[in-house]
Design a protein around this motif. Structure first.
Motif, mmCIF file in Angstrom:
data_model
loop_
_atom_site.group_PDB
_atom_site.id
_atom_site.type_symbol
_atom_site.label_atom_id
_atom_site.label_comp_id
_atom_site.label_asym_id
_atom_site.label_seq_id
_atom_site.Cartn_x
_atom_site.Cartn_y
_atom_site.Cartn_z
ATOM 1 N N PRO A 106 0.777 -1.251 -0.090
ATOM 2 C CA PRO A 106 0.030 -0.090 0.124
ATOM 3 C C PRO A 106 0.660 1.347 0.031
ATOM 4 C CG PRO A 106 -0.850 -1.441 1.641
ATOM 5 C CD PRO A 106 0.202 -2.185 1.018
ATOM 6 N N GLN A 107 2.054 1.189 0.516
ATOM 7 C CA GLN A 107 2.940 2.307 0.486
ATOM 8 C C GLN A 107 3.284 2.796 -1.019
ATOM 9 O OE1 GLN A 107 3.810 4.387 2.907
ATOM 10 N NE2 GLN A 107 3.383 3.408 4.682
ATOM 11 N N ASN B 212 9.582 1.907 4.761
ATOM 12 C CA ASN B 212 8.950 2.257 3.680
ATOM 13 C C ASN B 212 8.336 3.648 3.550
ATOM 14 O OD1 ASN B 212 8.692 -0.637 4.809
ATOM 15 N ND2 ASN B 212 8.427 -0.880 2.692
ATOM 16 N N PHE B 213 7.814 4.133 4.580
ATOM 17 C CA PHE B 213 7.024 5.474 4.883
ATOM 18 C C PHE B 213 8.249 6.571 4.624
ATOM 19 C CE2 PHE B 213 4.348 8.199 7.640
ATOM 20 C CZ PHE B 213 4.151 9.192 6.610
ATOM 21 N N PHE B 214 9.455 6.193 5.317
ATOM 22 C CA PHE B 214 10.672 6.900 5.314
ATOM 23 C C PHE B 214 10.890 7.234 3.898
ATOM 24 C CE2 PHE B 214 14.943 8.024 6.230
ATOM 25 C CZ PHE B 214 14.947 8.973 7.277
ATOM 26 N N ASP B 215 11.106 6.155 3.254
ATOM 27 C CA ASP B 215 11.950 6.348 1.830
ATOM 28 C C ASP B 215 10.667 6.782 0.903
ATOM 29 O OD1 ASP B 215 13.949 4.919 2.648
ATOM 30 O OD2 ASP B 215 13.132 2.990 1.842
ATOM 31 N N LEU C 217 6.030 -4.318 6.205
ATOM 32 C CA LEU C 217 6.826 -3.071 6.145
ATOM 33 C C LEU C 217 8.147 -3.500 6.913
ATOM 34 C CD1 LEU C 217 3.719 -0.745 7.485
ATOM 35 C CD2 LEU C 217 5.060 -0.721 5.285
ATOM 36 N N THR C 218 9.142 -2.703 6.851
ATOM 37 C CA THR C 218 10.520 -3.247 7.366
ATOM 38 C C THR C 218 10.541 -1.949 8.681
ATOM 39 O OG1 THR C 218 11.204 -3.419 5.369
ATOM 40 C CG2 THR C 218 12.827 -2.795 7.049
ATOM 41 N N PRO C 219 10.652 -2.413 9.676
ATOM 42 C CA PRO C 219 10.944 -1.221 10.597
ATOM 43 C C PRO C 219 11.880 -0.361 10.642
ATOM 44 C CG PRO C 219 10.611 -3.415 11.727
ATOM 45 C CD PRO C 219 11.018 -3.540 10.088
ATOM 46 N N LEU C 220 11.741 0.645 11.014
ATOM 47 C CA LEU C 220 12.878 1.848 11.043
ATOM 48 C C LEU C 220 13.658 1.628 12.243
ATOM 49 C CD1 LEU C 220 13.724 4.288 9.208
ATOM 50 C CD2 LEU C 220 12.662 5.590 10.862
#
Length: 441
Positions: A85-86, A147-150, A435-438
Motif C-alpha cells: 500500500p505504500q 517504507n514510509f521514510f523512503d 513493512l520494514t521497521p525503522l
C-alpha cells in the motif's frame, strides 16, 4: 466408589479436550460464515470493473471515472503493516498531482510533525525526517517504518522535477502525537518573533514551560488553555506576521484539545477546517493514506470516523470525498510485539504475521473470495464498486469487517450499508511483504 472415581477422573481429563474440539468447530463455522462463499454475479461484475495496478513508469488509472476526479478529498484507507500500500499511495499521489494538480498530501500526522516533514521536502536535510520518525520508532508504532521514510524521499525527488507551484507539501491535521516535536516547533516559532513581542507576558510564560528539559503535559495543556483567550487578542498585533500568529494560535488550540474531552477524529475535522481557511485552500484538492477506520464516511457503532465528520450537514466537504478501501490476502503484516506472548515476540520490536489478512484467521471481510477469484498472485488490483448495474449497490458484500481482536470489528449503526456507500473503490493486495521497521537511533 472406584467406578465413580474413574468416571470423575475421565470427565476431568476429557472435558478440556471436548471443549477445545468444540471451540475449533465453532471457530471454523464462524470463519466460514464471516468470509462467506463465492458469488458468480459479483465475480462477473468485478471482471468488468477492475484494473491491475502496474507501478512501472508513470502509473495510469483508467478505472477512475470523471466523477472521481471531481471530488475534493481522496482517501486511501488501509490497515497499517503491509508494504505494497505504500507503493500504491505514492503512485496515486503522483497521478493526482499530474491529473488534477493536487499539491497537498493530507497526512495522519499533527501540525508540528507536518512542519518538520515539509522542512525536509524543502531543503532535503534528513534530520527533519528523523525528528518525526524517531518518535514512532521509539514507540514501536507502525508508522515508524522504512517504507514510509523512503516514500518521503521519493516525494522530495518528485518535487525536484516539478515547478514550484506544482510541488507537494504535507498537510497535518491529526491530534498532537508527539509533544517533544510540538515543543521544538514552539521553541523555533517563538525564537523567530520580534524582541518586543517576546517580552510580552503571555509569550514569557509559554517560553518558561517549553524550555524545561522534562516537558510536563498537564502544565503545557493548562497554560495553553489559560493563554488562548489572551493570545487571540494580542496576536492581532501588527508586530506578528500572519504565519506566526496562526502557528502559535493553532498549536495552542491543539494543546488544549489534549485535555481528553475532544475525540481524535473530531480534532482532525476541526483542524482541517481551520487549516483550509487559514491557508485559503477551500477549493484545493487533498489526498492521503489513512488508517481504514478514519476513511469510512458512514456512521459506525464505536467512535466517529474522520470521513464521517466530513459528511456532516454543516461540513464544507459534504459530498466532496471519495474513499478507496484496501484489503489484503496472502500477505505479511508488521505488527508491534508489545503485549504479545513471549514465544511469539521473541524479544523483537515487531513480528511479521499473516494473521491480519482479510480472509482470516483473525480478520474476515465477507465476500473477499470473489476478489481472490478474479485476481492474480503478487498483484494490486483496483475495483469500482458503484458502476451502473453493480450488485454491490444492493448487497453488503465487502462491507462487513469482523475482527477477533476485542473492539476492532467495524460495526455500522442501523442497517448494514452497501460497500458502494462506504468505499467507491476497493483494492485487493496479494502477497505483500511486511513493512520494514525503522531502526531506533
Amino acid at each position: 466408589m472406584k467406578k465413580i472415581l474413574k468416571r470423575t477422573a475421565l470427565f476431568i481429563l476429557l472435558t478440556p479436550i471436548v471443549l477445545l474440539v468444540l471451540g475449533f468447530i465453532a471457530y471454523g463455522i464462524y470463519a466460514l460464515l464471516a468470509v462467506g462463499g463465492e458469488s458468480t454475479p459479483h465475480q462477473a461484475y468485478l471482471q468488468k470493473h477492475k484494473q491491475e495496478v502496474r507501478l512501472t513508469g508513470q502509473p495510469a488509472f483508467h478505472i477512475f471515472d470523471s466523477a472521481f476526479y471531481q471530488k475534493q478529498i481522496f482517501f486511501l484507507g488501509e490497515a497499517h503493516g503491509c508494504a505494497m500500500p505504500q507503493d500504491l499511495d505514492f503512485a496515486l499521489l503522483q497521478h493526482l498531482n499530474q491529473r488534477v494538480g493536487l499539491t497537498h498530501y493530507l497526512a495522519e500526522v499533527d501540525y508540528s510533525q507536518a512542519w518538520f516533514l515539509n522542512e525536509y521536502l524543502r531543503i532535503g536535510e534528513e534530520r527533519h525526517l528523523q525528528t518525526v520518525f524517531q518518535f514512532w520508532a521509539r514507540n514501536n508504532a507502525q508508522w515508524g517504518n522504512q517504507n514510509f521514510f523512503d516514500k518521503l524521499k521519493k516525494i522530495r525527488a518528485l518535487n525536484q522535477t516539478l515547478p514550484a507551484a506544482q510541488q507537494i507539501s504535507i498537510l497535518g491535521v491529526d491530534k498532537i502525537q508527539d509533544l517533544q516535536v510540538t515543543q521544538r516547533f514552539l521553541q523555533q516559532t517563538l525564537a523567530q518573533l520580534p524582541a518586543v513581542v517576546q517580552q510580552d507576558s503571555a509569550f514569557v510564560a509559554l517560553r518558561q514551560v517549553i524550555s524545561q528539559d522534562s516537558l510536563d503535559r498537564d502544565s503545557l495543556v493548562a497554560i495553553a488553555q489559560r493563554l488562548l483567550p489572551t493570545f487571540m487578542q494580542e496576536a492581532a498585533s501588527p508586530t506578528l506576521s500572519s504565519a506566526a500568529q496562526f502557528n502559535l494560535q493553532h498549536t495552542l488550540e491543539n494543546l488544549a484539545y489534549l485535555d481528553g474531552k475532544t475525540r481524535r477524529d473530531s480534532v482532525m475535522y476541526l483542524n482541517l477546517n481551520t487549516v483550509v481557511k487559514a491557508q485559503k485552500l477551500e477549493g484545493a484538492k487533498l489526498y492521503g493514506m489513512w488508517g481504514l477506520f478514519h476513511t469510512i464516511p458512514v456512521e459506525v457503532q464505536r467512535g466517529v470516523p474522520f470521513a464521517y465528520y466530513l459528511q456532516g450537514p454543516n461540513s464544507p466537504f459534504k459530498g466532496k470525498t471519495v474513499s478507496i478501501g484496501v484489503y489484503t490476502i496472502d500477505s505479511e503484516n508488521m505488527m508491534p510485539a508489545a503485549g504479545m506472548p513471549a514465544f511469539l515476540s521473541k524479544g523483537e520490536r515487531f513480528i511479521n504475521t499473516g494473521m491480519a489478512n482479510n480472509d482470516g484467521p483473525m480478520v474476515f471481510v465477507h465476500g473477499i473470495k470473489d476478489l481472490r477469484a478474479v485476481t492474480r498472485e503478487n498483484s494490486m488490483t483496483l475495483f469500482k464498486t458503484d458502476a451502473s448495474g453493480s450488485p454491490y449497490r444492493t448487497s453488503s458484500r465487502l462491507a462487513t469487517i469482523k475482527v477477533l481482536f476485542p473492539n476492532q470489528s467495524i460495526d455500522f449503526k442501523g442497517d448494514q450499508p452497501h460497500v458502494s456507500d462506504v468505499f467507491q473503490y476497493v483494492c485487493l493486495v496479494r502477497n505483500s511483504k511486511a513493512l520494514t521497521p525503522l531502526p531506533v537511533l
